[in-house]
Motif scaffolding. Structure first.
Motif, mmCIF file in Angstrom:
data_model
loop_
_atom_site.group_PDB
_atom_site.id
_atom_site.type_symbol
_atom_site.label_atom_id
_atom_site.label_comp_id
_atom_site.label_asym_id
_atom_site.label_seq_id
_atom_site.Cartn_x
_atom_site.Cartn_y
_atom_site.Cartn_z
ATOM 1 N N GLU A 188 0.671 -0.875 0.236
ATOM 2 C CA GLU A 188 0.349 -0.129 -0.190
ATOM 3 C C GLU A 188 1.329 0.952 -0.276
ATOM 4 O OE1 GLU A 188 -4.058 -1.362 2.289
ATOM 5 O OE2 GLU A 188 -2.491 0.078 3.559
ATOM 6 N N ARG A 189 0.372 2.155 -0.910
ATOM 7 C CA ARG A 189 1.359 3.400 -0.348
ATOM 8 C C ARG A 189 0.782 4.036 1.255
ATOM 9 N NH1 ARG A 189 -1.016 7.816 -5.465
ATOM 10 N NH2 ARG A 189 -0.474 5.465 -6.229
ATOM 11 N N GLU A 190 2.229 5.031 1.515
ATOM 12 C CA GLU A 190 2.416 4.760 2.493
ATOM 13 C C GLU A 190 3.173 5.949 2.083
ATOM 14 O OE1 GLU A 190 5.066 2.566 4.591
ATOM 15 O OE2 GLU A 190 6.591 2.831 3.522
ATOM 16 N N PHE A 191 3.232 7.111 3.685
ATOM 17 C CA PHE A 191 3.356 8.812 4.639
ATOM 18 C C PHE A 191 4.973 8.580 4.471
ATOM 19 C CE2 PHE A 191 3.988 12.134 6.498
ATOM 20 C CZ PHE A 191 4.111 13.538 5.905
ATOM 21 N N VAL A 192 5.384 9.491 4.247
ATOM 22 C CA VAL A 192 6.629 10.232 4.040
ATOM 23 C C VAL A 192 6.710 11.096 4.360
ATOM 24 C CG1 VAL A 192 8.672 9.842 2.722
ATOM 25 C CG2 VAL A 192 7.480 9.060 1.815
ATOM 26 N N ALA A 193 6.688 11.930 4.182
ATOM 27 C CA ALA A 193 6.764 13.697 4.670
ATOM 28 C C ALA A 193 5.937 15.010 3.900
ATOM 29 C CB ALA A 193 7.336 14.001 3.653
ATOM 30 N N ALA A 194 5.523 15.833 4.857
ATOM 31 C CA ALA A 194 5.138 16.627 4.199
ATOM 32 C C ALA A 194 5.226 18.331 4.449
ATOM 33 C CB ALA A 194 3.904 16.337 4.575
ATOM 34 N N ILE A 195 4.859 19.572 3.495
ATOM 35 C CA ILE A 195 5.598 20.793 4.177
ATOM 36 C C ILE A 195 4.339 21.175 3.704
ATOM 37 C CG2 ILE A 195 6.244 20.183 1.969
ATOM 38 C CD1 ILE A 195 8.209 22.310 3.047
ATOM 39 N N THR A 196 4.047 22.196 4.488
ATOM 40 C CA THR A 196 3.110 23.568 3.959
ATOM 41 C C THR A 196 3.540 24.815 2.930
ATOM 42 O OG1 THR A 196 3.175 24.675 6.121
ATOM 43 C CG2 THR A 196 1.425 23.383 5.901
ATOM 44 N N TRP A 197 2.898 24.265 2.429
ATOM 45 C CA TRP A 197 3.342 25.087 1.153
ATOM 46 C C TRP A 197 3.527 27.144 1.244
ATOM 47 C CZ3 TRP A 197 5.830 24.443 -3.029
ATOM 48 C CH2 TRP A 197 6.180 25.863 -3.950
ATOM 49 N N SER A 198 2.709 27.686 2.236
ATOM 50 C CA SER A 198 3.553 29.091 2.658
ATOM 51 C C SER A 198 4.261 29.472 3.686
ATOM 52 C CB SER A 198 1.920 29.230 3.651
ATOM 53 O OG SER A 198 1.957 30.539 3.598
ATOM 54 N N GLY A 199 4.268 28.569 4.359
ATOM 55 C CA GLY A 199 5.195 28.404 5.779
ATOM 56 C C GLY A 199 5.858 27.583 5.744
ATOM 57 N N GLY A 200 6.148 26.488 4.587
ATOM 58 C CA GLY A 200 6.937 25.800 5.167
ATOM 59 C C GLY A 200 7.632 24.731 6.308
ATOM 60 N N SER A 201 6.343 24.154 7.184
ATOM 61 C CA SER A 201 6.366 23.874 8.263
ATOM 62 C C SER A 201 6.251 22.415 8.143
ATOM 63 C CB SER A 201 5.093 23.939 9.267
ATOM 64 O OG SER A 201 4.732 24.913 9.643
ATOM 65 N N THR A 202 7.228 21.459 8.713
ATOM 66 C CA THR A 202 7.198 20.111 8.002
ATOM 67 C C THR A 202 6.348 19.135 9.305
ATOM 68 O OG1 THR A 202 10.014 20.104 8.364
ATOM 69 C CG2 THR A 202 9.031 20.811 6.577
ATOM 70 N N TYR A 203 6.162 17.152 8.582
ATOM 71 C CA TYR A 203 6.260 16.305 9.143
ATOM 72 C C TYR A 203 6.971 15.706 8.668
ATOM 73 C CZ TYR A 203 4.521 12.627 12.240
ATOM 74 O OH TYR A 203 4.518 11.857 13.297
ATOM 75 N N VAL A 204 7.835 14.384 9.244
ATOM 76 C CA VAL A 204 8.391 13.194 8.334
ATOM 77 C C VAL A 204 8.089 12.546 9.343
ATOM 78 C CG1 VAL A 204 10.225 12.659 7.721
ATOM 79 C CG2 VAL A 204 10.331 15.110 7.999
ATOM 80 N N ALA A 205 8.226 10.907 9.342
ATOM 81 C CA ALA A 205 6.943 10.063 9.735
ATOM 82 C C ALA A 205 8.363 9.584 10.366
ATOM 83 C CB ALA A 205 7.014 8.861 8.033
ATOM 84 N N ASP A 206 7.965 9.056 11.600
ATOM 85 C CA ASP A 206 8.990 8.928 12.728
ATOM 86 C C ASP A 206 9.704 8.018 12.231
ATOM 87 O OD1 ASP A 206 6.293 8.700 14.717
ATOM 88 O OD2 ASP A 206 7.050 9.951 14.065
#
Length: 123
Positions: free
Chosen positions: A44-62
């Motif tokens: 299955e497709r799994e989450f890797v990382a994300a970033i908000t376009w405007s502010g650049g806040s990030t989250y990366v899979a643990d």
């Protein structure tokens, strides 16, 4: 709608680094998230990382923190995923997508996708 085009995938050896890119065109929104997911063959497709376009806040899979970094270039309208110390288990098609949910890790919250770019890590 937003059009997304991934690039930069390829074949690398374990331990090496690679940066994949997602070029965006069309509409972008303040607070919207650009996410990276990956899908290995038969899985299955799994989450890797994300970033908000405007502010650049990030989250990366643990499980990927410390090895993977997500960033964006607002001038080039491009989101990047920098991958270090690659392992064979990182082999997958890497997709970028857009979400109205800030830093969402849920597949169902992403509504637009690129075609993906293949990353293959050999041992």
């Amino acid at each position: 709608q937003v059009q997304l085009l991934e690039s930069g995938g390829g074949l690398v050896q374990a331990g090496e680094s690679l940066r994949v890119s997602c070029a965006a065109s069309g509409r972008t929104f303040s607070g919207y998230t650009m996410g990276w997911f990956r899908q290995a063959q038969g899985k299955e497709r799994e989450f890797v990382a994300a970033i908000t376009w405007s502010g650049g806040s990030t989250y990366v899979a643990d499980s990927l923190k410390g090895r993977f970094t997500v960033s964006r270039d607002k001038v080039e309208n491009t989101v990047y995923l920098q991958m270090h110390s690659l392992k064979p288990e990182d082999t997958a098609v890497y997709y970028c997508g857009t979400s109205a949910s800030i830093l969402s890790r849920r597949l169902e919250n992403y509504n637009y996708w690129g075609q993906g770019t293949q990353v293959t890590v050999s041992s």
